[in-house]
Design a protein around this motif. Structure first.
Motif, PDB file in Angstrom:
ATOM      1  N   VAL A  45      13.827  -1.697   0.714  1.00 44.50           N
ATOM      2  CA  VAL A  45      15.098  -0.970   0.694  1.00 44.50           C
ATOM      3  C   VAL A  45      14.954   0.477   1.128  1.00 44.50           C
ATOM      4  O   VAL A  45      15.945   1.160   1.352  1.00 44.50           O
ATOM      5  N   GLU A  46      13.746   0.943   1.221  1.00 47.56           N
ATOM      6  CA  GLU A  46      13.597   2.336   1.578  1.00 47.56           C
ATOM      7  C   GLU A  46      12.247   2.544   2.271  1.00 47.56           C
ATOM      8  O   GLU A  46      11.242   1.963   1.855  1.00 47.56           O
ATOM      9  N   ARG A  47      12.275   3.355   3.327  1.00 50.76           N
ATOM     10  CA  ARG A  47      11.016   3.693   3.996  1.00 50.76           C
ATOM     11  C   ARG A  47      11.198   5.083   4.552  1.00 50.76           C
ATOM     12  O   ARG A  47      11.977   5.297   5.483  1.00 50.76           O
ATOM     13  N   GLN A  48      10.510   6.013   3.960  1.00 50.34           N
ATOM     14  CA  GLN A  48      10.807   7.413   4.282  1.00 50.34           C
ATOM     15  C   GLN A  48      10.060   7.919   5.506  1.00 50.34           C
ATOM     16  O   GLN A  48      10.234   9.067   5.890  1.00 50.34           O
ATOM     17  N   ILE A  49       9.212   7.109   6.076  1.00 47.49           N
ATOM     18  CA  ILE A  49       8.591   7.547   7.336  1.00 47.49           C
ATOM     19  C   ILE A  49       9.263   6.836   8.496  1.00 47.49           C
ATOM     20  O   ILE A  49       9.874   5.785   8.311  1.00 47.49           O
ATOM     21  N   LYS A  50       9.134   7.434   9.694  1.00 50.34           N
ATOM     22  CA  LYS A  50       9.975   6.979  10.795  1.00 50.34           C
ATOM     23  C   LYS A  50       9.472   5.718  11.481  1.00 50.34           C
ATOM     24  O   LYS A  50      10.240   5.020  12.138  1.00 50.34           O
ATOM     25  N   GLU A  51       8.171   5.438  11.367  1.00 42.20           N
ATOM     26  CA  GLU A  51       7.633   4.283  12.076  1.00 42.20           C
ATOM     27  C   GLU A  51       8.308   2.999  11.603  1.00 42.20           C
ATOM     28  O   GLU A  51       8.560   2.834  10.419  1.00 42.20           O
ATOM     29  N   VAL A  52       8.583   2.079  12.560  1.00 47.47           N
ATOM     30  CA  VAL A  52       9.216   0.822  12.182  1.00 47.47           C
ATOM     31  C   VAL A  52       8.217   0.002  11.361  1.00 47.47           C
ATOM     32  O   VAL A  52       7.007   0.116  11.529  1.00 47.47           O
ATOM     33  N   VAL A  53       8.794  -0.830  10.495  1.00 46.56           N
ATOM     34  CA  VAL A  53       7.936  -1.620   9.622  1.00 46.56           C
ATOM     35  C   VAL A  53       7.634  -2.989  10.250  1.00 46.56           C
ATOM     36  O   VAL A  53       6.796  -3.724   9.787  1.00 46.56           O
ATOM     37  N   TRP A  54       8.369  -3.266  11.360  1.00 43.23           N
ATOM     38  CA  TRP A  54       8.249  -4.600  11.942  1.00 43.23           C
ATOM     39  C   TRP A  54       7.002  -4.771  12.792  1.00 43.23           C
ATOM     40  O   TRP A  54       7.074  -5.058  13.983  1.00 43.23           O
ATOM     41  N   SER A  55       5.886  -4.579  12.182  1.00 45.95           N
ATOM     42  CA  SER A  55       4.666  -4.948  12.883  1.00 45.95           C
ATOM     43  C   SER A  55       3.768  -5.569  11.838  1.00 45.95           C
ATOM     44  O   SER A  55       3.878  -5.238  10.655  1.00 45.95           O
ATOM     45  N   ASN A  56       2.932  -6.473  12.257  1.00 41.04           N
ATOM     46  CA  ASN A  56       2.112  -7.177  11.283  1.00 41.04           C
ATOM     47  C   ASN A  56       1.262  -6.221  10.465  1.00 41.04           C
ATOM     48  O   ASN A  56       1.135  -6.385   9.251  1.00 41.04           O
ATOM     49  N   GLU A  57       0.753  -5.194  11.140  1.00 43.16           N
ATOM     50  CA  GLU A  57      -0.126  -4.271  10.425  1.00 43.16           C
ATOM     51  C   GLU A  57       0.668  -3.512   9.367  1.00 43.16           C
ATOM     52  O   GLU A  57       0.259  -3.424   8.208  1.00 43.16           O
ATOM     53  N   ALA A  58       1.822  -2.975   9.807  1.00 40.70           N
ATOM     54  CA  ALA A  58       2.608  -2.168   8.880  1.00 40.70           C
ATOM     55  C   ALA A  58       3.044  -3.005   7.684  1.00 40.70           C
ATOM     56  O   ALA A  58       2.943  -2.573   6.526  1.00 40.70           O
ATOM     57  N   LEU A  59       3.535  -4.226   7.950  1.00 41.98           N
ATOM     58  CA  LEU A  59       3.988  -5.095   6.854  1.00 41.98           C
ATOM     59  C   LEU A  59       2.847  -5.386   5.895  1.00 41.98           C
ATOM     60  O   LEU A  59       3.006  -5.299   4.670  1.00 41.98           O
ATOM     61  N   ALA A  60       1.705  -5.738   6.465  1.00 45.65           N
ATOM     62  CA  ALA A  60       0.561  -6.062   5.606  1.00 45.65           C
ATOM     63  C   ALA A  60       0.172  -4.867   4.762  1.00 45.65           C
ATOM     64  O   ALA A  60      -0.124  -4.990   3.578  1.00 45.65           O
ATOM     65  N   GLU A  61       0.228  -3.687   5.407  1.00 43.83           N
ATOM     66  CA  GLU A  61      -0.148  -2.484   4.684  1.00 43.83           C
ATOM     67  C   GLU A  61       0.801  -2.216   3.514  1.00 43.83           C
ATOM     68  O   GLU A  61       0.381  -1.901   2.402  1.00 43.83           O
ATOM     69  N   VAL A  62       2.120  -2.369   3.799  1.00 36.01           N
ATOM     70  CA  VAL A  62       3.110  -2.138   2.740  1.00 36.01           C
ATOM     71  C   VAL A  62       2.924  -3.142   1.612  1.00 36.01           C
ATOM     72  O   VAL A  62       2.903  -2.788   0.426  1.00 36.01           O
ATOM     73  N   LYS A  63       2.746  -4.398   1.987  1.00 35.19           N
ATOM     74  CA  LYS A  63       2.569  -5.436   0.965  1.00 35.19           C
ATOM     75  C   LYS A  63       1.374  -5.137   0.086  1.00 35.19           C
ATOM     76  O   LYS A  63       1.417  -5.281  -1.132  1.00 35.19           O
ATOM     77  N   LYS A  64       0.303  -4.719   0.755  1.00 31.92           N
ATOM     78  CA  LYS A  64      -0.920  -4.461   0.012  1.00 31.92           C
ATOM     79  C   LYS A  64      -0.723  -3.297  -0.956  1.00 31.92           C
ATOM     80  O   LYS A  64      -1.116  -3.366  -2.130  1.00 31.92           O
ATOM     81  N   ALA A  65      -0.053  -2.258  -0.445  1.00 30.69           N
ATOM     82  CA  ALA A  65       0.191  -1.103  -1.304  1.00 30.69           C
ATOM     83  C   ALA A  65       1.042  -1.484  -2.506  1.00 30.69           C
ATOM     84  O   ALA A  65       0.779  -1.076  -3.641  1.00 30.69           O
ATOM     85  N   LEU A  66       2.070  -2.316  -2.245  1.00 31.38           N
ATOM     86  CA  LEU A  66       2.948  -2.740  -3.340  1.00 31.38           C
ATOM     87  C   LEU A  66       2.175  -3.556  -4.374  1.00 31.38           C
ATOM     88  O   LEU A  66       2.282  -3.323  -5.582  1.00 31.38           O
ATOM     89  N   ALA A  67       1.391  -4.523  -3.866  1.00 31.20           N
ATOM     90  CA  ALA A  67       0.650  -5.378  -4.788  1.00 31.20           C
ATOM     91  C   ALA A  67      -0.331  -4.565  -5.610  1.00 31.20           C
ATOM     92  O   ALA A  67      -0.472  -4.767  -6.815  1.00 31.20           O
ATOM     93  N   ASN A  68      -0.978  -3.590  -4.945  1.00 32.75           N
ATOM     94  CA  ASN A  68      -1.915  -2.740  -5.661  1.00 32.75           C
ATOM     95  C   ASN A  68      -1.225  -1.970  -6.772  1.00 32.75           C
ATOM     96  O   ASN A  68      -1.735  -1.841  -7.869  1.00 32.75           O
ATOM     97  N   ARG A  69      -0.042  -1.481  -6.424  1.00 35.68           N
ATOM     98  CA  ARG A  69       0.701  -0.680  -7.401  1.00 35.68           C
ATOM     99  C   ARG A  69       1.009  -1.498  -8.648  1.00 35.68           C
ATOM    100  O   ARG A  69       0.748  -1.078  -9.779  1.00 35.68           O
TER     101      ARG A  69
END
Lengths: 399, 369
Positions: free
Chosen positions: A308-332
């Motif tokens: 619902v929110e992404r404060q940086i400008k890079e699009v999230v629609w790339s496999n790397e970005a998605l994986a990175e976000v998922k990993k960060a969320l799971a870690n949290r």
């Protein structure tokens, strides 16, 4: 009508008229009922009650009882919004003090209220910190036993003055009792509130000598705040669960409905930028396993939701970005939950999450041996494994 | 022997059976069963219900050997004169006590939840008088009243429990057999006792023109009751857990009280539920009392049962008032369960005797009427 029908007709009319009499003799008109909407209970030092002298003092049978101060919130029907509203307040709080029993207090409150108290519409009970520390069973028992009181009454604890909580002047919801109950409806929206705890549920937890969390309310200027909770073991308050701790607690017990989590966006510079994720469908499976004679507690959390929110400008629609976000969320999530379990093991030494029940399900024989020492010895000594799986289904209206 | 208008169809038998067996004991059943068997109470119910189903079906099978004959007669055929009289008297007294017990438990429950300030005498007397009126007119009006009440009272109640929405956790059922088989056996009697009303079958089959159908009707009826009791028990356990259930006086009423219809919009369903349940209790009481009066008046050779019906009323009333306080009243449930279990043990013996007599050709079987 023929004459021969006259007598039966008269009898019939009399019989029908007598119907109107039935049911009226014990009628208690709604206008005469003092409808109690909420009750606040707090313990006070017994000296305050025992100040009376002479025979009055003698008639208070025992000095060895707990002294209570109870606040009753009566509804004032003419104050309710609507056409016939007088615009006055919707409620009146009457308080009284006496030794130990709510039954005694009810009689006492009738010396102040213009209407006899009626508990059938009771919505909420607010418990003060002192009464919680000394045990709530003997205070709540009277309500559990009463067939007129619903088992769905919401129970709250407060660290503040109980009377203050019940006297909050909120323009959105004039009746504090209803205000409190409406806050519990938001618990699926704000994960800082523990799940609603109701009278019937508490009665059961006390019987099972279980550990559970009761929502905490705090009184503000003209609002209440429901966040965090009191940790109860059996019928006693043994600690407080903080707001963010409650958040982690709900992840573990699988009560996350629509909860946001935030993580730092990777690669952001300057003030931290965040990513917001809204969990829409979450499951948490708690299980236990015995590995080399060691009890291992496992939590498997799987969550699906929306970014619902992404404060940086890079699009999230790339496999790397998605994986990175998922990993960060799971870690949290896994970090938060691990820290909370650790605190429960080391500081509270209480199994808040019901792992004991999982041991009972899987190893019933072992459970019989260890259940008395579970909270004290076996739960704190157990290994913990948390496994979080995040799936991002949608990313809102942006890519 | 019976007036020709006294005819029961197998559907009516089914409805009467279901409405009678589902009485007041179901309200306290989860507590009694959990007390004895803990989490494994549902296994006790499987055993108890299965045994009751077998006993009831065997009883219907037995009675179908003797179409249009009262058990008072064929008990004596099978067991000799005095044995027959003893058994008939036993059945009569048993159902008299059951009626009194049902009346008492029902009154106590009504006073707790519905009519706290109405004296129990008033509840009992009004209930008994309305029952006497139906019972006087024989089995046909009872069957029709039962059908109406079944549609408006019992089916909605069953649906209400079936669609229960609330905090239930079926994980409460595990671990299974953690304490071994002993608790399951301990729970058998309270579980079985719930089905104790099946005994009415013995006396009702005599009104059927095609008694062979009674066997099927009984089996279906008992199976429905079995499922219903199992569901009630499991949902109660899933909602309260095995410990709290033991402390609730009427766990099933509390279950209904926890229920919220349409997202919390409708609450206090217990009032509607209990009001509907009055109809069910009415049928239970009427049929039990009818069977008791029927057994005793057939034994005494009284044709018109209206007199014994009104003579027996004060007896039921006094028996119902006899126990001091609710605890004593509920304590009698245990004795009734034992008695019912002994009856169920006598059924296989009777079936055996009946088959032997038929083989010897010494008993009037179906063809002779």
């Amino acid at each position: 009508m023929g004459n021969k029908h006259k007598k039966p007709m008269v009898l019939l009319v009399l019989a029908l008229l007598s119907l109107a009499l039935a049911g009226c003799w014990d009628l208690w008109e709604i206008d005469d009922r003092g409808i109690v909407m909420a009750i606040g209970i707090e313990e006070i030092p017994p000296e305050e009650v025992l100040q009376t002298q002479g025979l009055e003092r003698q008639l208070i049978e025992s000095t060895n009882e707990r002294a209570l101060k109870i606040t009753y919130q009566f509804a004032v029907p003419s104050g309710f919004a609507g056409e016939g509203s007088s615009g006055g307040p919707a409620y009146v709080n009457l308080g009284t003090t006496a030794l130990s029993s709510e039954v005694r207090l009810r009689g006492l409150i009738s010396t102040q209220s213009s209407r006899k108290g009626d508990l059938t519409h009771l919505q909420a009970v607010v418990l003060g910190p002192e009464v919680c520390k000394n045990g709530i069973y003997c205070v709540l028992e009277r309500f559990i036993r009463d067939p007129g009181v619903r088992r769905q009454i919401s129970i709250f604890v407060t660290e503040d003055d109980v009377a203050q909580v019940l006297d909050v002047n909120n323009p959105q919801e004039p009746m504090p009792a209803l205000y409190l109950v409406s806050l519990t409806d938001n618990e699926d929206w704000a994960n800082r509130m523990p799940p609603d705890m109701q009278l019937g549920e508490i009665s059961r937890r006390i019987r099972e000598n279980a550990v559970y969390v009761v929502p905490r309310v705090a009184a503000g200027e003209n609002s209440l705040k429901m966040a965090g909770g009191g940790i109860f073991h059996g019928d006693r308050l043994v600690g407080w669960l903080g707001e963010l701790e409650t958040n982690a607690y709900r992840w573990i017990i699988g009560e996350v409905d629509t909860a946001p989590i935030l993580v730092a966006a990777p690669g952001s510079k300057g003030p931290r930028r965040t990513e917001g994720y809204l969990a829409e469908n979450t499951q948490s499976i708690r299980s236990v396993e015995i590995v080399d004679g060691q009890i291992k507690l496992k939590v498997k959390i799987s969550t699906e939701g929306t970014l619902v929110e992404r404060q940086i400008k890079e699009v999230v629609w790339s496999n790397e970005a998605l994986a990175e976000v998922k990993k960060a969320l799971a870690n949290r999530v896994s970090m938060d939950t691990k820290v909370l379990i650790k605190k429960a093991q080391e500081e509270w030494r209480l199994d808040l999450f019901g792992f004991g029940r999982e041991v009972e399900k899987k190893y019933p024989q072992l459970w019989k041996e260890i259940k008395d020492e579970w909270n004290n010895l076996y739960f704190p000594g157990a290994l913990v494994e948390v496994d979080v799986d995040v799936i991002i289904n949608r990313t809102g209206t942006k890519r | 022997m019976n007036s020709p208008k006294d005819i029961l169809t197998s559907r009516q038998l089914l409805v009467i059976l279901i409405s009678t067996v589902i009485g007041v004991q179901v309200f306290i059943m989860p507590r009694l069963v959990v007390e004895a068997a803990g989490r494994d109470g549902w296994l006790s119910l499987v055993l108890g219900g299965g045994w009751a189903l077998l006993a009831a079906t065997a009883a219907a099978y037995l009675a179908s050997f003797f179409p249009r004959q009262t058990p008072v007669v064929w008990f004596s055929h099978l067991l000799g004169k005095w044995g027959g009289i003893a058994l008939s008297l036993g059945f009569g007294c048993f159902f008299l006590f059951v009626a009194a017990e049902v009346l008492r438990l029902f009154t106590d429950m009504t006073q707790t939840y519905l009519l706290p300030r109405t004296p129990s005498e008033i509840i009992m007397i009004t209930f008994l008088l309305s029952i006497a009126y139906v019972v006087c007119h024989g089995i046909n009006p009872i069957a029709r009243v039962t059908l109406i009440f079944f549609l408006f009272g019992i089916i909605p109640s069953i649906i209400l429990i079936a669609v229960f929405q609330g905090k239930v956790n079926f994980g409460e059922l595990v671990p299974v057999l953690a304490g071994g088989i002993a608790p399951v056996i301990r729970g058998f009697l309270p579980a079985y006792g719930d089905f104790g009303g099946w005994g009415i079958i013995v006396f009702l089959v005599q009104f059927m023109d095609t008694p062979k159908e009674a066997v099927k009707g009984t089996a279906v009826g008992m199976a429905v009751i079995w499922l219903f009791f199992m569901a009630t028990f499991i949902i109660t356990l899933a909602a309260f857990g095995p410990i709290e259930t033991q402390y609730l006086l009427y766990p099933v009423v509390d279950l209904i009280r926890e229920m919220e219809g349409v997202g919390g919009f409708i609450e206090k369903l217990d009032l509607i539920f209990l009001s509907a349940w009055i109809l069910s209790v009415f049928v239970t009481l009427a049929v039990c009392y009818y069977v008791a009066v029927l057994a005793i008046s057939q034994l005494a050779g009284i044709k018109n049962i209206a007199v014994p019906v009104y003579v027996g009323l004060p007896l039921v009333y006094l028996l119902a008032l006899l126990p001091q306080g609710y605890k004593a009243a509920e304590g009698l449930v245990g004795y009734l369960n034992y008695t019912s279990f002994i009856f169920s043990l006598s059924v296989p013996l009777l079936v055996f005797l009946a088959r032997r007599k038929i083989k010897q050709g010494g008993v009037s079987d179906g063809e002779q009427t």
